[in-house]
Design a protein around this motif. Structure first.
Motif, PDB file in Angstrom:
ATOM      1  N   PRO A 154       0.861  -1.299  -0.126  1.00  0.00           N
ATOM      2  CA  PRO A 154      -0.058  -0.003   0.024  1.00  0.00           C
ATOM      3  C   PRO A 154       0.814   1.355  -0.003  1.00  0.00           C
ATOM      4  O   PRO A 154       0.271   2.290  -0.397  1.00  0.00           O
ATOM      5  N   VAL A 155       2.030   1.232   0.529  1.00  0.00           N
ATOM      6  CA  VAL A 155       2.877   2.316   0.629  1.00  0.00           C
ATOM      7  C   VAL A 155       3.470   2.684  -0.801  1.00  0.00           C
ATOM      8  O   VAL A 155       3.493   3.564  -1.461  1.00  0.00           O
ATOM      9  N   VAL A 156       3.987   1.363  -1.326  1.00  0.00           N
ATOM     10  CA  VAL A 156       4.585   1.652  -2.667  1.00  0.00           C
ATOM     11  C   VAL A 156       3.652   2.042  -3.675  1.00  0.00           C
ATOM     12  O   VAL A 156       3.960   2.886  -4.677  1.00  0.00           O
ATOM     13  N   ALA A 157       2.365   1.563  -3.491  1.00  0.00           N
ATOM     14  CA  ALA A 157       1.224   1.983  -4.514  1.00  0.00           C
ATOM     15  C   ALA A 157       1.046   3.437  -4.257  1.00  0.00           C
ATOM     16  O   ALA A 157       0.250   4.112  -5.409  1.00  0.00           O
ATOM     17  N   GLN A 158       1.282   4.216  -3.351  1.00  0.00           N
ATOM     18  CA  GLN A 158       1.125   5.540  -3.414  1.00  0.00           C
ATOM     19  C   GLN A 158       2.088   6.411  -4.217  1.00  0.00           C
ATOM     20  O   GLN A 158       2.131   7.499  -4.305  1.00  0.00           O
ATOM     21  N   LEU A 159       3.187   5.805  -4.456  1.00  0.00           N
ATOM     22  CA  LEU A 159       4.180   6.305  -5.361  1.00  0.00           C
ATOM     23  C   LEU A 159       3.742   6.549  -6.636  1.00  0.00           C
ATOM     24  O   LEU A 159       2.926   5.808  -7.134  1.00  0.00           O
ATOM     25  N   PRO A 160       4.232   7.715  -7.351  1.00  0.00           N
ATOM     26  CA  PRO A 160       3.504   7.834  -8.949  1.00  0.00           C
ATOM     27  C   PRO A 160       4.307   7.170  -9.827  1.00  0.00           C
ATOM     28  O   PRO A 160       4.801   7.656 -10.772  1.00  0.00           O
ATOM     29  N   CYS A 161       4.276   5.938  -9.550  1.00  0.00           N
ATOM     30  CA  CYS A 161       4.911   5.036 -10.391  1.00  0.00           C
ATOM     31  C   CYS A 161       4.065   3.716 -10.908  1.00  0.00           C
ATOM     32  O   CYS A 161       3.021   3.304 -10.236  1.00  0.00           O
ATOM     33  N   PRO A 162       4.394   3.006 -11.884  1.00  0.00           N
ATOM     34  CA  PRO A 162       3.485   2.032 -12.409  1.00  0.00           C
ATOM     35  C   PRO A 162       3.460   0.845 -11.762  1.00  0.00           C
ATOM     36  O   PRO A 162       4.776   0.564 -10.614  1.00  0.00           O
ATOM     37  N   ALA A 163       2.564   0.171 -11.292  1.00  0.00           N
ATOM     38  CA  ALA A 163       2.368  -0.991 -10.459  1.00  0.00           C
ATOM     39  C   ALA A 163       3.204  -2.218 -11.391  1.00  0.00           C
ATOM     40  O   ALA A 163       2.954  -2.085 -12.510  1.00  0.00           O
ATOM     41  N   VAL A 164       3.711  -2.981 -10.509  1.00  0.00           N
ATOM     42  CA  VAL A 164       4.226  -4.375 -11.008  1.00  0.00           C
ATOM     43  C   VAL A 164       3.440  -5.383 -10.674  1.00  0.00           C
ATOM     44  O   VAL A 164       3.325  -5.827  -9.390  1.00  0.00           O
ATOM     45  N   ALA A 165       3.076  -6.422 -11.715  1.00  0.00           N
ATOM     46  CA  ALA A 165       2.081  -7.487 -11.227  1.00  0.00           C
ATOM     47  C   ALA A 165       3.092  -8.646 -10.776  1.00  0.00           C
ATOM     48  O   ALA A 165       4.432  -8.498 -10.799  1.00  0.00           O
ATOM     49  N   ASP A 166       2.752  -9.578 -10.139  1.00  0.00           N
ATOM     50  CA  ASP A 166       3.382 -10.739  -9.953  1.00  0.00           C
ATOM     51  C   ASP A 166       4.374 -11.238 -11.028  1.00  0.00           C
ATOM     52  O   ASP A 166       3.598 -11.105 -12.158  1.00  0.00           O
ATOM     53  N   PRO A 167       5.230 -11.937 -10.915  1.00  0.00           N
ATOM     54  CA  PRO A 167       6.083 -12.631 -12.040  1.00  0.00           C
ATOM     55  C   PRO A 167       5.543 -13.608 -12.798  1.00  0.00           C
ATOM     56  O   PRO A 167       4.442 -14.441 -12.081  1.00  0.00           O
ATOM     57  N   PRO A 168       5.297 -13.890 -14.168  1.00  0.00           N
ATOM     58  CA  PRO A 168       4.865 -14.852 -14.769  1.00  0.00           C
ATOM     59  C   PRO A 168       5.117 -16.271 -14.154  1.00  0.00           C
ATOM     60  O   PRO A 168       6.215 -16.567 -13.427  1.00  0.00           O
ATOM     61  N   VAL A 169       4.015 -17.323 -14.358  1.00  0.00           N
ATOM     62  CA  VAL A 169       4.347 -18.423 -13.848  1.00  0.00           C
ATOM     63  C   VAL A 169       5.295 -19.377 -14.698  1.00  0.00           C
ATOM     64  O   VAL A 169       5.123 -19.410 -16.064  1.00  0.00           O
ATOM     65  N   LEU A 170       6.226 -20.000 -14.037  1.00  0.00           N
ATOM     66  CA  LEU A 170       7.148 -21.025 -14.758  1.00  0.00           C
ATOM     67  C   LEU A 170       6.467 -22.138 -15.618  1.00  0.00           C
ATOM     68  O   LEU A 170       5.186 -22.819 -14.910  1.00  0.00           O
TER      69      LEU A 170
END
Lengths: 180, 117
Positions: free
Chosen positions: B26-42
């Motif tokens: 929630p703190v990272v989400a407050q930065l004016p930066c794009p969100a990063v999804a979870d890494p793709p599945v192997l």
């Protein structure tokens, strides 16, 4: 004789308690501190690759500062969601504190005590206004510093975690890829 | 305060390590930066070459997103640091100006019981 008011001692800008919003459940603040603590422990170990050590140390330092600011090592860690002020993140932020004009010039020539006493309230009034404005700026800088410390810590945690995810993924790929 | 990015990971492919249910997001989400999804599945072990290739592309895309988001975060922290420095500098300047004015007034203050010397 009236005295010239002392100018406020407002030098120290230190990290104090964090300004936060509504209180959260105890488990949530525990999770937050636990995550910071876990990354602190991870990054306290030396890097296998010496070239990575400076980055690891920088992460450890940033997380340590956030851990301390959130008082995670104490009996009562800072509770509640952390609310960052977006204005602080914009380049060229301008203070919202009042701007005070220049001080009145002191009288010139030989003054009697009475003449000085008649004149000095103007300076003292200005000094009070200016001290209030300085207090406002000091508080603003303190809050910005607190938010910077917290934001740096969470970015460092995210950096570390995603690096781990990528390394674990690469290792898994190496094990599973039929071409490797 | 500066965070050094942990290197651009030029590797291929990802396992979907489960995201931690953290209080950091929630703190990272407050930065004016794009969100990063979870890494793709192997992919599964017996996946086809095509599936491995597709997974590789997806993983490299995730790495790019991750690095871009971190770079944005570092720039945001740098902006905050510059703003803080500007506030402190301005505070120091105003404080010094006030003290100088105080000294100027004290210089003309008559000694007790008489006029200025």
């Amino acid at each position: 004789m009236k005295a010239v008011k002392l100018f406020g001692a407002l030098a120290a800008l230190v990290v104090a308690s964090l300004s936060v919003g509504a209180p959260a459940a105890a488990a949530q603040q525990g999770d937050r501190c636990a995550e910071l603590h876990a990354v602190l422990a991870d990054t306290a170990t030396p890097a296998d690759d010496p070239a990575e050590q400076p980055a690891r140390t920088a992460i450890n330092n940033a997380v340590r500062a956030g851990y301390d600011a959130l008082q995670c090592g104490g009996a009562t860690p800072v509770a509640g969601p952390i609310e960052l002020n977006r204005q602080y993140m914009s380049a060229g932020y301008r203070s919202h504190c009042p701007v005070v004009g220049p001080p009145p010039a002191p009288p010139t020539g030989r003054l009697t005590t009475r003449q000085f006493n008649d004149a000095v309230p103007a300076f003292n009034s200005w000094a009070e206004t200016n001290n209030a404005a300085l207090s406002c700026r000091a508080a603003e800088a303190r809050q910005l510093r607190q938010q910077l410390v917290i934001a740096s810590a969470v970015v460092a945690v995210r950096n570390w975690r995603t690096k781990q995810q990528a390394e674990e993924a690469a290792a898994a790929f190496g094990r599973a890829n039929p071409r490797s | 305060m500066r965070i050094i990015l942990v290197g651009a990971l030029a590797i291929v492919l990802s396992a979907g390590a489960p995201a931690t249910a953290d209080e950091i997001a929630p703190v990272v989400a407050q930065l004016p930066c794009p969100a990063v999804a979870d890494p793709p599945v192997l992919p599964r072990r017996r996946a086809s070459q095509e599936e491995w290739s597709a997974a590789s592309v997806a993983f490299n895309e995730w790495i790019s997103q991750r690095n871009a988001a971190l770079n944005c975060a570092v720039q945001t922290l740098a902006a905050m640091e510059a703003n803080e420095r500007a506030l402190v500098d301005e505070h120091t300047r105003l404080n010094a100006a006030g003290r100088a004015a105080q000294s100027a007034w004290q210089a003309v203050q008559p000694t007790s019981g008489g006029s200025a010397q």
